[in-house]
Write a protein that holds these residues in place. Structure first.
Motif, mmCIF file in Angstrom:
data_model
loop_
_atom_site.group_PDB
_atom_site.id
_atom_site.type_symbol
_atom_site.label_atom_id
_atom_site.label_comp_id
_atom_site.label_asym_id
_atom_site.label_seq_id
_atom_site.Cartn_x
_atom_site.Cartn_y
_atom_site.Cartn_z
ATOM 1 N N ALA A 335 0.824 -1.204 0.000
ATOM 2 C CA ALA A 335 0.000 0.000 0.000
ATOM 3 C C ALA A 335 0.865 1.264 0.000
ATOM 4 C CB ALA A 335 -0.931 -0.014 1.206
ATOM 5 N N MET A 336 1.953 1.237 0.767
ATOM 6 C CA MET A 336 2.849 2.394 0.794
ATOM 7 C C MET A 336 3.482 2.639 -0.568
ATOM 8 S SD MET A 336 4.815 2.131 4.459
ATOM 9 C CE MET A 336 3.967 2.488 5.993
ATOM 10 N N GLN A 339 1.081 4.305 -2.802
ATOM 11 C CA GLN A 339 0.911 5.698 -2.431
ATOM 12 C C GLN A 339 2.083 6.546 -2.931
ATOM 13 O OE1 GLN A 339 -1.794 6.772 -0.806
ATOM 14 N NE2 GLN A 339 -1.133 8.935 -0.730
ATOM 15 N N ARG A 340 3.303 6.025 -2.795
ATOM 16 C CA ARG A 340 4.483 6.772 -3.243
ATOM 17 C C ARG A 340 4.477 6.958 -4.761
ATOM 18 N NH1 ARG A 340 4.220 7.194 1.366
ATOM 19 N NH2 ARG A 340 5.802 6.858 2.992
ATOM 20 N N ILE A 342 1.833 7.156 -6.664
ATOM 21 C CA ILE A 342 0.827 8.178 -6.974
ATOM 22 C C ILE A 342 1.374 9.573 -6.674
ATOM 23 C CG2 ILE A 342 -1.430 9.083 -6.303
ATOM 24 C CD1 ILE A 342 -2.320 6.205 -5.824
ATOM 25 N N GLU A 343 2.050 9.725 -5.535
ATOM 26 C CA GLU A 343 2.614 11.025 -5.164
ATOM 27 C C GLU A 343 3.697 11.462 -6.136
ATOM 28 O OE1 GLU A 343 3.937 10.446 -1.224
ATOM 29 O OE2 GLU A 343 1.928 10.490 -0.316
ATOM 30 N N GLN A 652 -12.708 7.490 0.758
ATOM 31 C CA GLN A 652 -11.408 7.530 0.099
ATOM 32 C C GLN A 652 -11.151 6.322 -0.792
ATOM 33 O OE1 GLN A 652 -8.101 8.186 2.728
ATOM 34 N NE2 GLN A 652 -9.116 9.835 3.865
ATOM 35 N N ASP A 653 -11.335 5.132 -0.213
ATOM 36 C CA ASP A 653 -10.886 3.942 -0.938
ATOM 37 C C ASP A 653 -11.482 2.710 -0.268
ATOM 38 O OD1 ASP A 653 -9.597 2.320 -2.700
ATOM 39 O OD2 ASP A 653 -7.589 2.574 -1.856
ATOM 40 N N ARG A 655 -9.993 -1.118 0.619
ATOM 41 C CA ARG A 655 -8.742 -1.866 0.593
ATOM 42 C C ARG A 655 -8.699 -2.866 1.744
ATOM 43 N NH1 ARG A 655 -4.653 3.008 2.094
ATOM 44 N NH2 ARG A 655 -5.849 3.913 0.387
ATOM 45 N N GLY A 679 -1.111 3.348 3.666
ATOM 46 C CA GLY A 679 0.002 3.441 2.736
ATOM 47 C C GLY A 679 0.860 4.668 2.921
ATOM 48 N N ASN A 680 0.295 5.740 3.478
ATOM 49 C CA ASN A 680 1.080 6.956 3.720
ATOM 50 C C ASN A 680 1.808 6.918 5.061
ATOM 51 O OD1 ASN A 680 -1.037 7.246 5.495
ATOM 52 N ND2 ASN A 680 -1.929 9.051 4.470
#
Length: 713
Positions: A335-336, A339-340, A342-343, A652-653, A655, A679-680
């Motif tokens: 998940a992290m 997230q990374r 996407i960022e 948000q989601d 999961r 994930g963040n």
């Protein structure tokens, strides 16, 4: 060598637990009238396997008792003994005693088990076909010897049909075989069941009576078999090969003269037959000899004629827990990573997006596979409850039968292990307080035998277990009087039926006036409630006077992961378990209406459901939602069938999240079940939907196994 033997010993007792579970399940099935040959044979193999392993470790008491148990089972499977109700009662009690003897041998503690009395009952059943009300009259003569009958057939035996696969078995027991309470006769009967057989007893070494040593072994047997594979024959001697001389091979090389010899009749064995001429082209026989260092045979191995079980491997539970923790970290890191990406703004690239999707699917598949390893059916737990029913029924003088459904329902091993105590308390409570005495049941038009039902089922991603009885139900007026007398509630308290039922779970509450070994101390039902809540579950009670009561437990399938919907409330991130969500919608203005000074309801399709504003309930937005902001309603249903609408700011989601215990790392928070890492890297709280909805006063269905109460339409 000691470490190796200790490891084998541990494995033996682990196998014993499995054999005892199969034993009790088979006996219950036989008692219920399903005495099929496969069931009876499975029960016999369980006791035989325990006896074989116990003999290897020289556990004399366990071997002796298992041998007597095995003898009765052999009579039942041969058809010479009918499994009547009185006999099966003794057999079930013997299974309990056998379990105690295994536990005593495993732990090295003296439990004070009166197993010799039960063994005497088993011996009486084997000899007379029933349990005598008083000791049977002695059958021995004045010198203490009981007569036996040996029949040696005369005349020419019928020749055995020609068969190129005939086997000759030479079986000569050692004295140690009898010292370990093994009996060659059941083995010979098994060989006779495998196919056409000719069995002859060799009396050549038998000395005159005045020279006979009772601790020696003088007899031997020669068995000629037709159409039987040698592997099946070797299985029959699985636990005896270290305590005998055994030769298995074609008749031409086994060294048995072709002339017929005097034969010893062995119970119900078929008549002996003479073999045809030997065939010289057969290979040499194989010699089975004892190894130089004795080691017990695997106690769970199959006996005669069984198909080999699927290969398995035993893994230490700590290693499996470590693997599950690592898989949880893998889910978090996946998940992290997403997230990374996407960022970083590269998630739109097809190759990156495809790789992330494949990684997500693969991670989920790994997680589900690992969790499946820990999943196990509730059957062993349900089987243990049968002993509790018999013990409590005997102590209270009641006649009770346990009926189980859904034994194959699988749940996480940790959940199963922690359910034993709550189920034990509920079963004891059902018999002691719920089921009436036979006299009262007959007076009420009920059968004298009461019934306790234990049911398991999967529902909406959770496991639901219900304990119910057909007794007198909860006497709510008496419950209320006792609660008032003990000072648990004020005398003028206005309580509904569910609220009166909940008094049963207060510490110190008991409807029994006198303390006994079963109840009266006010300890039990409060332990049940705390145990179920600690598992993230809920307890529901339903009762109808004169018809019985039911206690339902709704529990998560696993304590490791869950599928959830990630939502935002007042700039906070929360997770709503997906199994509780029925639908999501954005209410139109005016759909949320006031009900009284503080409560609100949501109008939906002509009906109303209670509203729980998560921001206000959890203290995130005490001043209310911003002016003009339109909330999102998440329609949820609890494990007890109550419905409500949770008001949130946004979704948000959806999961899969890894559950982290909040109690172990921080403390208990009302309305919060656990936490997870997103994930963040931030921590998100997982909602306890049942607790939140309960605060709204939503109605619940009468039973967690009944059709759930849908939202009003």
């Amino acid at each position: 060598m000691m470490d190796s033997m200790e490891a084998i010993r541990v494995t033996f007792f682990q196998e014993c637990e499995e054999q005892l579970a199969e034993l009790e399940a088979g006996l219950v099935a036989i008692e219920g009238g399903t005495a099929e040959p496969d069931t009876v044979n499975a029960v016999f193999r369980s006791v035989h396997s325990i006896k074989g392993g116990a003999g290897a470790f020289q556990l004399a008491d366990l071997v002796s008792f298992a041998h007597g148990f095995e003898t009765v089972l052999d009579e039942i499977r041969s058809g010479r003994l009918e499994p009547r109700a009185d006999i099966m009662g003794t057999m079930l009690h013997a299974a309990d005693v056998l379990s105690d003897l295994v536990r005593e041998a495993r732990d090295g503690t003296a439990l004070g088990i009166g197993w010799r009395e039960v063994l005497a009952d088993l011996d009486a059943i084997a000899r007379h076909g029933s349990v005598p009300a008083e000791p049977p009259p002695p059958e021995a003569d004045e010198f203490g010897f009981a007569p036996i009958t040996i029949r040696i057939p005369t005349g020419e035996p019928e020749p055995m049909a020609s068969d190129p696969d005939r086997l000759m078995v030479e079986f000569r027991p050692h004295p140690t075989l009898f010292a370990r309470a093994h009996d060659p006769i059941p083995v010979l009967r098994e060989l006779a069941r495998l196919g056409e057989a000719r069995i002859a007893c060799d009396l050549e070494r038998l000395p005159p009576l005045d020279l006979l040593d009772p601790e020696q072994a003088y007899l031997a047997w020669r068995i000629e078999l037709s159409g039987v594979p040698d592997t099946a024959v070797r299985d029959c001697f699985e636990f005896l090969d270290e305590d005998c001389d055994l030769v298995i091979g074609p008749r031409s090389t086994a060294g048995v003269p072709p002339e017929p010899e005097p034969e010893l009749a062995l119970g119900h064995l078929p008549a002996a037959r003479t073999a045809t001429a030997p065939e010289p082209s057969r290979p040499a026989p194989s010699k089975v000899s004892a190894p130089s260092q004795a080691a017990p045979p695997p106690p769970g191995a199959a006996t005669c004629g069984d198909n080999a079980p699927p290969p398995t491997i035993r893994v230490d539970l700590d290693r499996l827990d470590r693997l599950i923790d690592l898989v949880g970290e893998l889910v978090i890191n996946q998940a992290m990573l997403g997230q990374r990406v996407i960022e970083a703004g590269v998630a739109r690239q097809p190759a990156v997006a495809t790789g992330l999707d494949e990684l997500k699917l693969l991670t989920r598949e790994i997680q589900e596979s690992v969790m499946a390893i820990r999943a196990q059916p509730v059957r062993p737990l349900f089987q243990r409850m049968g002993r509790i029913v018999r013990e409590v029924a005997a102590a209270t003088g009641k006649v009770v039968r346990l009926r189980t459904e859904g034994e194959g329902t699988e749940v996480d091993k940790t959940v199963v292990e922690r359910l034993a105590d709550p189920l034990t308390h509920l079963i004891r409570n059902a018999i002691d307080h719920g089921i009436e005495t036979p006299e009262r049941r007959l007076a009420a038009g009920k059968p004298a035998e009461g019934t306790v039902r234990l049911v398991a089922a999967h529902r909406s991603g959770r496991v639901v277990i219900e304990v119910s009885d057909d007794g007198g139900g909860i006497d709510r007026s008496r419950v209320r009087q006792i609660a008032e007398r003990k000072g648990l509630i004020p005398a003028d308290a206005q309580l509904s039926d569910p609220e009166v039922d909940s008094l049963l779970f207060l510490p110190g509450f008991s409807t029994t006036e006198t303390v006994s070994d079963i109840s009266g101390r006010g300890v039990g039902m409060d332990v049940v409630k705390r145990s179920i809540q600690a598992l993230g579950g809920r307890l529901a009670v339903a009762s109808r006077p004169g018809q019985g009561s039911s206690f339902g437990m709704s529990l998560p399938l696993t304590l490791a992961v869950l599928d959830g919907m990630v939502v935002s409330v007042a700039d906070q991130t929360l997770v709503v378990p997906l199994t509780a969500i029925m639908e999501t919608l954005r209410p139109a203005p005016g759909d949320v209406r006031a009900l009284g000074p503080a409560a609100r309801v949501l109008a939906i399709r002509g009906g109303f459901v209670p509203v729980v504003d998560l921001g206000e309930e959890l203290g995130f937005s005490p001043a209310g939602r911003a002016e003009g902001a339109q909330p999102v309603a998440v329609l949820v249903e609890t494990s007890e069938g109550a419905c409500a609408a949770l008001l949130i700011d946004s979704i948000q989601d959806q999961r899969q999240v890894v559950i982290k215990s909040l109690e172990a790392n921080y403390g208990t928070i009302p309305g919060i079940a656990a936490a997870t890492i997103l994930g963040n890297g931030r921590v998100a709280l997982i909602l306890d939907v049942d607790a939140l909805v309960a605060s709204s006063g939503a109605p619940a269905s009468s039973s967690v196994l009944s059709t759930p109460l849908s939202c009003s339409r």
